[in-house]
Scaffold this motif. Structure first.
Motif, PDB file in Angstrom:
ATOM      1  N   MET A  15       0.818  -1.211   0.000  1.00 53.96           N
ATOM      2  CA  MET A  15       0.000   0.000   0.000  1.00 53.96           C
ATOM      3  C   MET A  15       0.852   1.261   0.000  1.00 53.96           C
ATOM      4  O   MET A  15       0.371   2.334   0.336  1.00 53.96           O
ATOM      5  N   SER A  54      -2.986  -4.063  -2.314  1.00 55.29           N
ATOM      6  CA  SER A  54      -3.955  -3.005  -2.578  1.00 55.29           C
ATOM      7  C   SER A  54      -3.928  -2.623  -4.054  1.00 55.29           C
ATOM      8  O   SER A  54      -2.878  -2.607  -4.689  1.00 55.29           O
ATOM      9  N   VAL A 107      -6.106   0.049  -7.111  1.00 58.35           N
ATOM     10  CA  VAL A 107      -7.181   0.985  -7.433  1.00 58.35           C
ATOM     11  C   VAL A 107      -8.204   0.360  -8.365  1.00 58.35           C
ATOM     12  O   VAL A 107      -9.224   0.966  -8.675  1.00 58.35           O
ATOM     13  N   SER A 159      -9.017  -0.007  -3.426  1.00 57.93           N
ATOM     14  CA  SER A 159      -9.132   1.420  -3.115  1.00 57.93           C
ATOM     15  C   SER A 159     -10.273   1.997  -3.944  1.00 57.93           C
ATOM     16  O   SER A 159     -10.081   2.394  -5.094  1.00 57.93           O
ATOM     17  N   HIS A 173     -12.937   4.565  -2.988  1.00 60.56           N
ATOM     18  CA  HIS A 173     -12.966   6.028  -2.834  1.00 60.56           C
ATOM     19  C   HIS A 173     -14.200   6.724  -3.414  1.00 60.56           C
ATOM     20  O   HIS A 173     -14.447   7.886  -3.113  1.00 60.56           O
ATOM     21  N   GLU A 188     -11.132   0.008   0.624  1.00 69.27           N
ATOM     22  CA  GLU A 188     -10.472   1.166   1.229  1.00 69.27           C
ATOM     23  C   GLU A 188     -11.165   2.434   0.734  1.00 69.27           C
ATOM     24  O   GLU A 188     -11.457   2.571  -0.458  1.00 69.27           O
ATOM     25  N   CYS A 246     -10.768   6.549   1.165  1.00 73.47           N
ATOM     26  CA  CYS A 246     -10.181   7.791   1.673  1.00 73.47           C
ATOM     27  C   CYS A 246     -11.305   8.826   1.723  1.00 73.47           C
ATOM     28  O   CYS A 246     -11.843   9.232   0.683  1.00 73.47           O
TER      29      CYS A 246
END
Length: 388
Positions: free
Chosen positions: A175, A210, A212, A233, A235, A275, A277
């Motif tokens: 990550m 991890s 995207v 990820s 988001h 994940e 953010c």
């Protein structure tokens, strides 16, 4: 006529079979490869220190091994010694970040797979540095070895390790800087090296990769047949917003990503993590919370929410504590297991890329912008080994 000089290699980039082939080339018995590998696992790459090898073999290896050990050029300590952020510089001058996080009975190292990143996520500090090159498998492995050796010595720089911390690495998370699945050869080779039961012997369940959302890479990861934890990820939970926050979504939209994640879970029997953010006034509203809950529920995934760590040059901000709490509670009410992660190491340039940015700017150098991110993403998917 003189013979060609032997190729110089990074020993950490060699598989077990390649170490065996090297010993055969040097007219050495098979067990010498096991002895060499044992030294590498302990973090020793200088043949002169490999005392159970014959002197002639040590001399031969010294000629064959490249000086690839990274130099520690910056070290930030936070959280009363529980978080150590390291800036490592390789012999070619390229620097990357590695983070060691210590908990009672658990020591996690967060490793980088690329120098910079081509994914172009606009809220990410690493993305501001642009993409410079892929890391080799040896360079990725060495990050774990450096952290593990520090733990085994009981000391890391001038900061003693806190009570209760293990004396070895127990978990590895891909990550750090870069997209692991955009550097598949190095990522897969590193996973194999770490999981080798006769080597580093790290449990597959202690390894998290991890991404995207590189769909082909997720399938390749599943092909390993190991119960690794896949962390996506996300988001954003709608294509419109995710196209802006995570540009790869244009190539692999949410429906396609969700399908391959479901496939990964079915093939590995391993729960996937999402994940998120959390960015103030961007993806912290009720609509995003509700859509996230639907996706997580369909995938039976666990959600990790991490409030944005503001970085210079990024226009977005950290969400308020009230909004963060409301977002987490709304997702939870949607029937999803969700964890609000602590923002470790804020006083140590915690976000990926921040320590590099501070170091580089302090040296009077400007970081390159992530120009041509979309083109670079497309090229990396076609050829993961592409160099800038």
């Amino acid at each position: 006529m003189s013979s060609q000089p032997a190729a110089v290699v990074d020993p950490y980039a060699l598989s077990r079979d390649e170490l065996t082939a090297l010993m055969a080339e040097l007219d050495q018995p098979r067990y010498r490869a096991d002895q060499l590998h044992a030294w590498l696992v302990r973090g020793v790459d200088d043949p002169a220190e490999m005392t159970d090898l014959p002197a002639a073999l040590r001399a031969a290896l010294a000629e064959r091994f490249a000086p690839a050990r990274p130099e520690l050029v910056a070290h930030r300590v936070a959280d009363d010694g529980h978080t150590h952020k390291l800036l490592l510089r390789y012999p070619d001058g390229e620097a990357i970040e590695t983070v060691l996080m210590l908990y009672p009975k658990r020591a996690t190292v967060c490793i980088s797979t690329q120098a910079g990143c081509a994914m172009g996520c606009p809220f990410c500090a690493t993305g501001q540095a642009g993409f410079r090159r892929q890391l080799t498998a040896g360079e990725v492995v060495r990050q774990v070895v450096v952290a593990d050796a520090a733990l085994r010595s009981g000391d890391i720089g001038s900061a003693h390790l806190p009570d209760g911390a293990p004396d070895h690495i127990t978990n590895v998370v891909f990550m750090g800087m870069g997209e692991p699945l955009a550097n598949l050869p190095a990522t897969l080779a590193t996973v194999r090296w770490l999981h080798d039961p006769e080597g580093f012997n790290l449990s597959a369940r202690g390894i998290t990769v991890s991404t995207v959302g590189l769909v082909p890479g997720i399938r390749k990861l599943a092909d390993l047949g190991l119960p690794l934890t896949l962390a996506v990820s996300l988001h954003a939970a709608t294509d419109t917003l995710r196209d802006e926050l995570v540009p790869i979504n244009v190539s692999h939209p949410l429906a396609e990503l969700e399908a391959v994640v479901r496939e990964y879970r079915e093939r590995t029997n391993r729960r996937v993590s999402i994940e998120w953010c959390l960015i103030g006034d961007v993806n912290d509203d009720d609509e995003q919370a509700d859509e996230l809950a639907k996706i997580a529920r369909r995938l039976r995934a666990h959600v990790n929410v991490i409030p944005m760590n503001p970085t210079p040059g990024v226009r977005w901000k950290e969400p308020s504590k009230r909004r963060t709490r409301a977002f987490v509670e709304r997702v939870q009410r949607g029937g999803v297991e969700i964890t609000l992660r602590d923002t470790r190491g804020r006083d140590a340039d915690a976000a990926c890329g921040q320590l590099l940015a501070s170091y580089t700017l302090g040296a009077g150098t400007r970081l390159p912008a992530a120009i041509g991110a979309a083109e670079r993403v497309e090229l990396l998917q076609v050829d993961p080994g592409v160099q800038r």
